[in-house]
Design a protein around this motif. Structure first.
Motif, PDB file in Angstrom:
ATOM      1  N   ARG A 128       0.857  -1.093  -0.044  1.00 11.70           N
ATOM      2  CA  ARG A 128      -0.041   0.083   0.092  1.00 11.70           C
ATOM      3  C   ARG A 128       0.927   1.100  -0.126  1.00 11.70           C
ATOM      4  O   ARG A 128       2.048   1.171   0.588  1.00 11.70           O
ATOM      5  N   PRO A 129       0.493   2.298  -0.626  1.00  9.19           N
ATOM      6  CA  PRO A 129       1.194   3.403  -0.814  1.00  9.19           C
ATOM      7  C   PRO A 129       1.807   3.771   0.685  1.00  9.19           C
ATOM      8  O   PRO A 129       0.821   3.973   1.441  1.00  9.19           O
ATOM      9  N   GLY A 130       2.899   4.226   0.810  1.00  9.44           N
ATOM     10  CA  GLY A 130       3.603   4.892   2.334  1.00  9.44           C
ATOM     11  C   GLY A 130       3.455   3.801   3.437  1.00  9.44           C
ATOM     12  O   GLY A 130       3.789   4.024   4.364  1.00  9.44           O
ATOM     13  N   SER A 131       3.182   2.289   2.991  1.00  9.00           N
ATOM     14  CA  SER A 131       3.146   1.345   4.147  1.00  9.00           C
ATOM     15  C   SER A 131       4.158   0.293   3.926  1.00  9.00           C
ATOM     16  O   SER A 131       4.793  -0.146   2.775  1.00  9.00           O
ATOM     17  N   GLU A 132       4.725  -0.416   4.865  1.00  9.19           N
ATOM     18  CA  GLU A 132       5.497  -1.644   4.592  1.00  9.19           C
ATOM     19  C   GLU A 132       4.789  -2.873   3.817  1.00  9.19           C
ATOM     20  O   GLU A 132       3.680  -2.771   4.103  1.00  9.19           O
ATOM     21  N   VAL A 133       5.625  -3.352   2.912  1.00  4.98           N
ATOM     22  CA  VAL A 133       4.858  -4.622   2.310  1.00  4.98           C
ATOM     23  C   VAL A 133       4.592  -5.510   3.339  1.00  4.98           C
ATOM     24  O   VAL A 133       5.203  -5.952   4.387  1.00  4.98           O
ATOM     25  N   ARG A 134       3.376  -6.256   3.211  1.00  2.00           N
ATOM     26  CA  ARG A 134       3.102  -7.429   4.169  1.00  2.00           C
ATOM     27  C   ARG A 134       2.845  -8.616   3.338  1.00  2.00           C
ATOM     28  O   ARG A 134       2.512  -8.374   2.366  1.00  2.00           O
ATOM     29  N   PHE A 135       3.278  -9.536   3.987  1.00  2.00           N
ATOM     30  CA  PHE A 135       3.295 -10.938   3.404  1.00  2.00           C
ATOM     31  C   PHE A 135       2.427 -11.814   4.132  1.00  2.00           C
ATOM     32  O   PHE A 135       2.134 -11.992   5.204  1.00  2.00           O
ATOM     33  N   PHE A 136       1.815 -12.720   3.212  1.00  2.00           N
ATOM     34  CA  PHE A 136       0.975 -13.960   3.442  1.00  2.00           C
ATOM     35  C   PHE A 136       1.072 -15.200   2.776  1.00  2.00           C
ATOM     36  O   PHE A 136       1.601 -14.967   1.511  1.00  2.00           O
ATOM     37  N   GLU A 137       1.244 -16.264   3.581  1.00  2.00           N
ATOM     38  CA  GLU A 137       1.761 -17.517   2.794  1.00  2.00           C
ATOM     39  C   GLU A 137       0.966 -18.753   2.818  1.00  2.00           C
ATOM     40  O   GLU A 137       0.170 -18.765   3.859  1.00  2.00           O
ATOM     41  N   GLY A 138       0.829 -19.487   1.875  1.00  2.00           N
ATOM     42  CA  GLY A 138       0.093 -20.946   1.915  1.00  2.00           C
ATOM     43  C   GLY A 138       0.807 -21.763   1.115  1.00  2.00           C
ATOM     44  O   GLY A 138       1.804 -21.696   0.384  1.00  2.00           O
ATOM     45  N   GLU A 139       0.505 -23.093   1.564  1.00  2.00           N
ATOM     46  CA  GLU A 139       1.160 -24.395   1.079  1.00  2.00           C
ATOM     47  C   GLU A 139       0.181 -25.453   0.865  1.00  2.00           C
ATOM     48  O   GLU A 139      -0.735 -25.611   1.809  1.00  2.00           O
ATOM     49  N   VAL A 140       0.232 -26.106  -0.097  1.00  2.00           N
ATOM     50  CA  VAL A 140      -0.491 -27.535   0.066  1.00  2.00           C
ATOM     51  C   VAL A 140       0.329 -28.718  -0.573  1.00  2.00           C
ATOM     52  O   VAL A 140       1.211 -28.476  -1.617  1.00  2.00           O
ATOM     53  N   VAL A 141       0.490 -29.784   0.116  1.00  2.00           N
ATOM     54  CA  VAL A 141       1.378 -30.844  -0.173  1.00  2.00           C
ATOM     55  C   VAL A 141       0.416 -31.986  -1.031  1.00  2.00           C
ATOM     56  O   VAL A 141      -0.658 -32.211  -0.898  1.00  2.00           O
ATOM     57  N   GLY A 142       1.373 -32.555  -1.838  1.00  2.00           N
ATOM     58  CA  GLY A 142       0.643 -33.501  -2.633  1.00  2.00           C
ATOM     59  C   GLY A 142       1.712 -34.458  -3.221  1.00  2.00           C
ATOM     60  O   GLY A 142       2.840 -34.385  -2.700  1.00  2.00           O
ATOM     61  N   GLU A 143       1.420 -35.099  -4.397  1.00  2.00           N
ATOM     62  CA  GLU A 143       2.593 -35.600  -5.254  1.00  2.00           C
ATOM     63  C   GLU A 143       2.228 -35.673  -6.557  1.00  2.00           C
ATOM     64  O   GLU A 143       1.268 -35.077  -6.921  1.00  2.00           O
ATOM     65  N   ILE A 144       3.459 -35.784  -7.469  1.00  2.00           N
ATOM     66  CA  ILE A 144       3.285 -35.790  -8.884  1.00  2.00           C
ATOM     67  C   ILE A 144       2.936 -36.841  -9.448  1.00  2.00           C
ATOM     68  O   ILE A 144       3.437 -38.177  -8.829  1.00  2.00           O
ATOM     69  N   VAL A 145       1.929 -36.890 -10.249  1.00  2.00           N
ATOM     70  CA  VAL A 145       1.374 -37.993 -11.167  1.00  2.00           C
ATOM     71  C   VAL A 145       1.850 -37.780 -12.793  1.00  2.00           C
ATOM     72  O   VAL A 145       1.831 -36.859 -13.202  1.00  2.00           O
ATOM     73  N   TRP A 146       1.772 -39.092 -13.241  1.00  2.00           N
ATOM     74  CA  TRP A 146       1.884 -39.029 -14.604  1.00  2.00           C
ATOM     75  C   TRP A 146       1.157 -40.144 -15.205  1.00  2.00           C
ATOM     76  O   TRP A 146       0.876 -41.237 -14.673  1.00  2.00           O
ATOM     77  N   PRO A 147       0.468 -39.848 -16.290  1.00  2.00           N
ATOM     78  CA  PRO A 147       0.500 -38.700 -17.378  1.00  2.00           C
ATOM     79  C   PRO A 147      -0.482 -37.688 -16.528  1.00  2.00           C
ATOM     80  O   PRO A 147      -1.377 -38.030 -15.656  1.00  2.00           O
ATOM     81  N   PRO A 148      -0.216 -36.353 -17.144  1.00  2.00           N
ATOM     82  CA  PRO A 148      -1.391 -35.392 -16.792  1.00  2.00           C
ATOM     83  C   PRO A 148      -2.799 -35.846 -16.728  1.00  2.00           C
ATOM     84  O   PRO A 148      -3.283 -36.420 -17.702  1.00  2.00           O
ATOM     85  N   ARG A 149      -3.490 -35.320 -15.834  1.00  2.00           N
ATOM     86  CA  ARG A 149      -4.881 -35.669 -15.846  1.00  2.00           C
ATOM     87  C   ARG A 149      -5.796 -34.225 -15.392  1.00  2.00           C
ATOM     88  O   ARG A 149      -5.615 -33.453 -14.736  1.00  2.00           O
ATOM     89  N   GLY A 150      -6.716 -34.050 -16.503  1.00  2.00           N
ATOM     90  CA  GLY A 150      -7.704 -32.959 -16.164  1.00  2.00           C
ATOM     91  C   GLY A 150      -7.587 -31.973 -17.043  1.00  2.00           C
ATOM     92  O   GLY A 150      -6.260 -31.627 -17.309  1.00  2.00           O
ATOM     93  N   ALA A 151      -8.332 -31.202 -17.350  1.00  2.00           N
ATOM     94  CA  ALA A 151      -8.271 -29.845 -18.299  1.00  2.00           C
ATOM     95  C   ALA A 151      -8.470 -28.563 -17.682  1.00  2.00           C
ATOM     96  O   ALA A 151      -8.586 -27.698 -18.102  1.00  2.00           O
ATOM     97  N   GLY A 152      -8.760 -28.675 -16.278  1.00  2.00           N
ATOM     98  CA  GLY A 152      -9.232 -27.644 -15.364  1.00  2.00           C
ATOM     99  C   GLY A 152      -7.798 -26.941 -14.949  1.00  2.00           C
ATOM    100  O   GLY A 152      -6.696 -27.464 -15.065  1.00  2.00           O
ATOM    101  N   GLY A 153      -7.981 -25.681 -14.062  1.00  2.00           N
ATOM    102  CA  GLY A 153      -6.854 -25.199 -13.649  1.00  2.00           C
ATOM    103  C   GLY A 153      -5.805 -24.304 -14.649  1.00  2.00           C
ATOM    104  O   GLY A 153      -6.249 -24.280 -15.718  1.00  2.00           O
ATOM    105  N   PHE A 154      -4.680 -24.307 -14.200  1.00  2.00           N
ATOM    106  CA  PHE A 154      -3.697 -23.840 -15.185  1.00  2.00           C
ATOM    107  C   PHE A 154      -2.039 -24.239 -14.447  1.00  2.00           C
ATOM    108  O   PHE A 154      -2.141 -24.803 -13.489  1.00  2.00           O
ATOM    109  N   GLY A 155      -1.109 -24.121 -15.429  1.00  2.83           N
ATOM    110  CA  GLY A 155       0.033 -24.547 -14.985  1.00  2.83           C
ATOM    111  C   GLY A 155       0.159 -25.868 -14.625  1.00  2.83           C
ATOM    112  O   GLY A 155       0.036 -26.626 -15.477  1.00  2.83           O
TER     113      GLY A 155
END
Length: 197
Positions: A128-155
């Motif tokens: 925000r103008p004139g303020s310190e940058v604030r940080f917020f973090e999130g994480e989700v754990v899982g596993e890599i699968v192959w082949p790719p599945r699904g056409a939703g989401g991105f990346g």
């Protein structure tokens, strides 16, 4: 409800849509860096937090508005946390996440270890103008699968299966992913701090 205009320092259409839906109920109208013709600053930091702050500060200075930016990526344990902060760059130019997902699988096969544990990590910076940058973090754990599945989401969503689920982010509805995602968890932390919800 007080309405505010914020800038999302991103050109990623999937990310913009996701954040718009989450922030709208709190009176935030979101403009993207693309809407405002803001350039994408070069991500020169070595951490998610550093890159998020760099993008949020640049957009805040350019617009004089509150700016939110995230840096997020896929961290694969057996690859020493790669692609990590380089997740988008693993996709090459122009960004090709099919190629990036193939590279993750190829590198895991080359490593020759059965561990396919991974996590999506997100750090959000709010400037925000004139303020310190604030940080917020999130994480989700899982596993890599192959082949790719699904056409939703991105990346990397089609190869990431969150812990305790038998479908990938790419196979989930937007609402289903919203309940679990790293970005949603970081946004929830920001919303709790900013709006008391």
């Amino acid at each position: 409800m007080v309405r505010e205009t914020w800038v999302l320092a991103s050109h990623n259409a999937g990310k913009i849509k996701e954040m718009e839906q989450i922030l709208a109920p709190f009176g935030v109208t979101l403009k993207s860096a693309a809407d405002l013709d803001l350039p994408e600053p070069e991500e020169t930091e070595t951490t998610f937090r550093g890159n998020a702050a760099l993008k949020a500060r640049a957009a805040c200075e350019a617009t004089g508005l509150p700016c939110v930016a995230d840096d997020s990526g896929l961290a694969v344990d057996a690859l020493g946390g790669d692609p990590g902060i380089y997740s988008a760059r693993w996709a090459g130019e122009p960004r090709d996440f099919q190629r990036a997902m193939q590279r993750v699988d190829t590198e895991l096969s080359r490593a020759g270890v059965p561990d396919r544990t991974a996590r999506f990590v997100c750090t959000i910076a709010l400037a925000r103008p004139g303020s310190e940058v604030r940080f917020f973090e999130g994480e989700v754990v899982g596993e890599i699968v192959w082949p790719p599945r699904g056409a939703g989401g991105f990346g990397y969503d089609p190869i990431f299966q969150p812990l305790g689920h038998d479908i990938t982010f790419g196979e989930m509805s937007a609402d289903g992913k919203r309940q679990l995602s790293h970005r949603a968890r970081a946004l929830d932390a920001m919303i709790a701090a900013e709006f008391g919800s």
